[in-house]
Motif scaffolding. Structure first.
Motif, PDB file in Angstrom:
ATOM      1  N   ALA A 192       0.838  -1.206   0.000  1.00 33.45           N
ATOM      2  CA  ALA A 192       0.000   0.000   0.000  1.00 33.45           C
ATOM      3  C   ALA A 192       0.871   1.253   0.000  1.00 33.45           C
ATOM      4  O   ALA A 192       0.579   2.229  -0.698  1.00 33.45           O
ATOM      5  N   PHE A 193       1.952   1.228   0.773  1.00 34.22           N
ATOM      6  CA  PHE A 193       2.883   2.360   0.838  1.00 34.22           C
ATOM      7  C   PHE A 193       3.525   2.599  -0.536  1.00 34.22           C
ATOM      8  O   PHE A 193       3.593   3.729  -1.015  1.00 34.22           O
ATOM      9  N   LEU A 194       4.005   1.531  -1.179  1.00 37.34           N
ATOM     10  CA  LEU A 194       4.651   1.667  -2.485  1.00 37.34           C
ATOM     11  C   LEU A 194       3.667   2.157  -3.540  1.00 37.34           C
ATOM     12  O   LEU A 194       4.018   2.951  -4.423  1.00 37.34           O
ATOM     13  N   LYS A 195       2.437   1.669  -3.452  1.00 38.07           N
ATOM     14  CA  LYS A 195       1.421   2.106  -4.414  1.00 38.07           C
ATOM     15  C   LYS A 195       1.137   3.600  -4.241  1.00 38.07           C
ATOM     16  O   LYS A 195       1.042   4.343  -5.216  1.00 38.07           O
ATOM     17  N   LYS A 196       1.011   4.030  -2.994  1.00 38.54           N
ATOM     18  CA  LYS A 196       0.758   5.441  -2.711  1.00 38.54           C
ATOM     19  C   LYS A 196       1.928   6.310  -3.180  1.00 38.54           C
ATOM     20  O   LYS A 196       1.743   7.387  -3.765  1.00 38.54           O
ATOM     21  N   LYS A 197       3.154   5.830  -2.951  1.00 36.55           N
ATOM     22  CA  LYS A 197       4.353   6.551  -3.383  1.00 36.55           C
ATOM     23  C   LYS A 197       4.350   6.707  -4.900  1.00 36.55           C
ATOM     24  O   LYS A 197       4.635   7.784  -5.427  1.00 36.55           O
ATOM     25  N   GLU A 198       4.005   5.635  -5.605  1.00 27.54           N
ATOM     26  CA  GLU A 198       3.973   5.680  -7.069  1.00 27.54           C
ATOM     27  C   GLU A 198       2.894   6.652  -7.555  1.00 27.54           C
ATOM     28  O   GLU A 198       3.114   7.410  -8.513  1.00 27.54           O
ATOM     29  N   GLU A 199       1.735   6.681  -6.900  1.00 28.39           N
ATOM     30  CA  GLU A 199       0.665   7.616  -7.265  1.00 28.39           C
ATOM     31  C   GLU A 199       1.138   9.066  -7.131  1.00 28.39           C
ATOM     32  O   GLU A 199       0.882   9.902  -7.998  1.00 28.39           O
ATOM     33  N   ILE A 200       1.822   9.334  -6.032  1.00 27.61           N
ATOM     34  CA  ILE A 200       2.328  10.698  -5.794  1.00 27.61           C
ATOM     35  C   ILE A 200       3.379  11.062  -6.832  1.00 27.61           C
ATOM     36  O   ILE A 200       3.376  12.162  -7.383  1.00 27.61           O
ATOM     37  N   GLN A 201       4.291  10.161  -7.142  1.00 31.88           N
ATOM     38  CA  GLN A 201       5.331  10.434  -8.128  1.00 31.88           C
ATOM     39  C   GLN A 201       4.711  10.686  -9.511  1.00 31.88           C
ATOM     40  O   GLN A 201       5.142  11.582 -10.237  1.00 31.88           O
ATOM     41  N   ASN A 202       3.728   9.896  -9.869  1.00 32.08           N
ATOM     42  CA  ASN A 202       3.069  10.079 -11.169  1.00 32.08           C
ATOM     43  C   ASN A 202       2.339  11.409 -11.244  1.00 32.08           C
ATOM     44  O   ASN A 202       2.266  12.030 -12.304  1.00 32.08           O
ATOM     45  N   LYS A 203       1.817  11.834 -10.113  1.00 36.07           N
ATOM     46  CA  LYS A 203       1.094  13.100 -10.060  1.00 36.07           C
ATOM     47  C   LYS A 203       2.007  14.281 -10.408  1.00 36.07           C
ATOM     48  O   LYS A 203       1.585  15.256 -11.018  1.00 36.07           O
ATOM     49  N   PHE A 204       3.274  14.172 -10.008  1.00 42.98           N
ATOM     50  CA  PHE A 204       4.202  15.286 -10.199  1.00 42.98           C
ATOM     51  C   PHE A 204       5.141  15.105 -11.385  1.00 42.98           C
ATOM     52  O   PHE A 204       6.043  15.902 -11.585  1.00 42.98           O
ATOM     53  N   LYS A 205       4.931  14.086 -12.193  1.00 41.84           N
ATOM     54  CA  LYS A 205       5.747  13.923 -13.392  1.00 41.84           C
ATOM     55  C   LYS A 205       5.421  15.046 -14.361  1.00 41.84           C
ATOM     56  O   LYS A 205       4.278  15.505 -14.455  1.00 41.84           O
ATOM     57  N   LYS A 206       6.428  15.458 -15.093  1.00 42.77           N
ATOM     58  CA  LYS A 206       6.217  16.521 -16.066  1.00 42.77           C
ATOM     59  C   LYS A 206       5.335  16.006 -17.188  1.00 42.77           C
ATOM     60  O   LYS A 206       5.599  14.965 -17.765  1.00 42.77           O
ATOM     61  N   GLN A 207       4.287  16.726 -17.443  1.00 41.52           N
ATOM     62  CA  GLN A 207       3.391  16.403 -18.541  1.00 41.52           C
ATOM     63  C   GLN A 207       3.869  17.149 -19.779  1.00 41.52           C
ATOM     64  O   GLN A 207       4.368  18.272 -19.686  1.00 41.52           O
ATOM     65  N   PRO A 208       3.723  16.562 -20.954  1.00 37.52           N
ATOM     66  CA  PRO A 208       4.115  17.286 -22.161  1.00 37.52           C
ATOM     67  C   PRO A 208       3.277  18.550 -22.322  1.00 37.52           C
ATOM     68  O   PRO A 208       2.076  18.540 -22.048  1.00 37.52           O
ATOM     69  N   VAL A 209       3.932  19.607 -22.732  1.00 37.59           N
ATOM     70  CA  VAL A 209       3.248  20.881 -22.902  1.00 37.59           C
ATOM     71  C   VAL A 209       2.621  20.918 -24.285  1.00 37.59           C
ATOM     72  O   VAL A 209       3.295  20.673 -25.289  1.00 37.59           O
ATOM     73  N   LYS A 210       1.340  21.217 -24.306  1.00 42.53           N
ATOM     74  CA  LYS A 210       0.653  21.329 -25.587  1.00 42.53           C
ATOM     75  C   LYS A 210       0.964  22.697 -26.173  1.00 42.53           C
ATOM     76  O   LYS A 210       0.890  23.712 -25.483  1.00 42.53           O
ATOM     77  N   PRO A 211       1.326  22.746 -27.450  1.00 42.19           N
ATOM     78  CA  PRO A 211       1.618  24.058 -28.044  1.00 42.19           C
ATOM     79  C   PRO A 211       0.349  24.895 -28.164  1.00 42.19           C
ATOM     80  O   PRO A 211      -0.708  24.383 -28.487  1.00 42.19           O
ATOM     81  N   VAL A 212       0.500  26.168 -27.853  1.00 38.24           N
ATOM     82  CA  VAL A 212      -0.614  27.098 -28.023  1.00 38.24           C
ATOM     83  C   VAL A 212      -0.520  27.674 -29.425  1.00 38.24           C
ATOM     84  O   VAL A 212       0.468  27.480 -30.126  1.00 38.24           O
ATOM     85  N   ASN A 213      -1.545  28.381 -29.827  1.00 34.48           N
ATOM     86  CA  ASN A 213      -1.493  29.000 -31.143  1.00 34.48           C
ATOM     87  C   ASN A 213      -0.286  29.919 -31.201  1.00 34.48           C
ATOM     88  O   ASN A 213      -0.188  30.868 -30.424  1.00 34.48           O
ATOM     89  N   PRO A 214       0.646  29.647 -32.104  1.00 31.36           N
ATOM     90  CA  PRO A 214       1.847  30.475 -32.134  1.00 31.36           C
ATOM     91  C   PRO A 214       1.528  31.897 -32.589  1.00 31.36           C
ATOM     92  O   PRO A 214       0.744  32.104 -33.494  1.00 31.36           O
ATOM     93  N   VAL A 215       2.144  32.854 -31.900  1.00 28.35           N
ATOM     94  CA  VAL A 215       1.995  34.255 -32.250  1.00 28.35           C
ATOM     95  C   VAL A 215       3.216  34.638 -33.074  1.00 28.35           C
ATOM     96  O   VAL A 215       4.351  34.363 -32.683  1.00 28.35           O
TER      97      VAL A 215
END
Length: 108
Positions: free
Chosen positions: A3-26
């Protein structure tokens, strides 16, 4: 322990860098403010400053800059260098060039 390892993995996944979606370029804007002062009619008049900024204006136009060219005729008691510098702060450009050709002094 699982349970501890699962919770640790959930927290780590929460803070992983998500790919940034490009906005309409100006499209970047480029602005050049060129100020040339010859001070005609004064004891300390100059001869090449307006020439400098006119040549600079041609160059910056060729490479895609919006150019604002100011000489003795445009700069007066009503429109002074301080106002020109204030424009720099409000200019919506991603690339901004300010060029001054004229007399200068050092103040301590």
């Amino acid at each position: 322990m699982k349970a501890f390892l699962k919770k640790k993995e959930e927290i780590q996944n929460k803070f992983k860098k998500q790919p940034v979606k490009p906005v309409n370029p100006v499209k970047p804007t480029k602005t050049a403010i060129l100020l040339g002062l010859n001070y005609p009619g004064s004891f300390y008049s100059l001869k090449g400053c307006i020439n400098d900024v006119e040549n600079g204006s041609k160059y910056f136009n060729q490479i895609g800059y919006n150019v604002k060219l100011l000489t003795d005729n445009q700069v007066s008691k009503n429109y002074n260098v301080v106002e020109i510098l204030n424009e720099l702060g409000s200019c919506p450009s991603s690339n901004l060039i300010f060029h001054y050709s004229g007399h200068g002094t050092q103040v301590r």
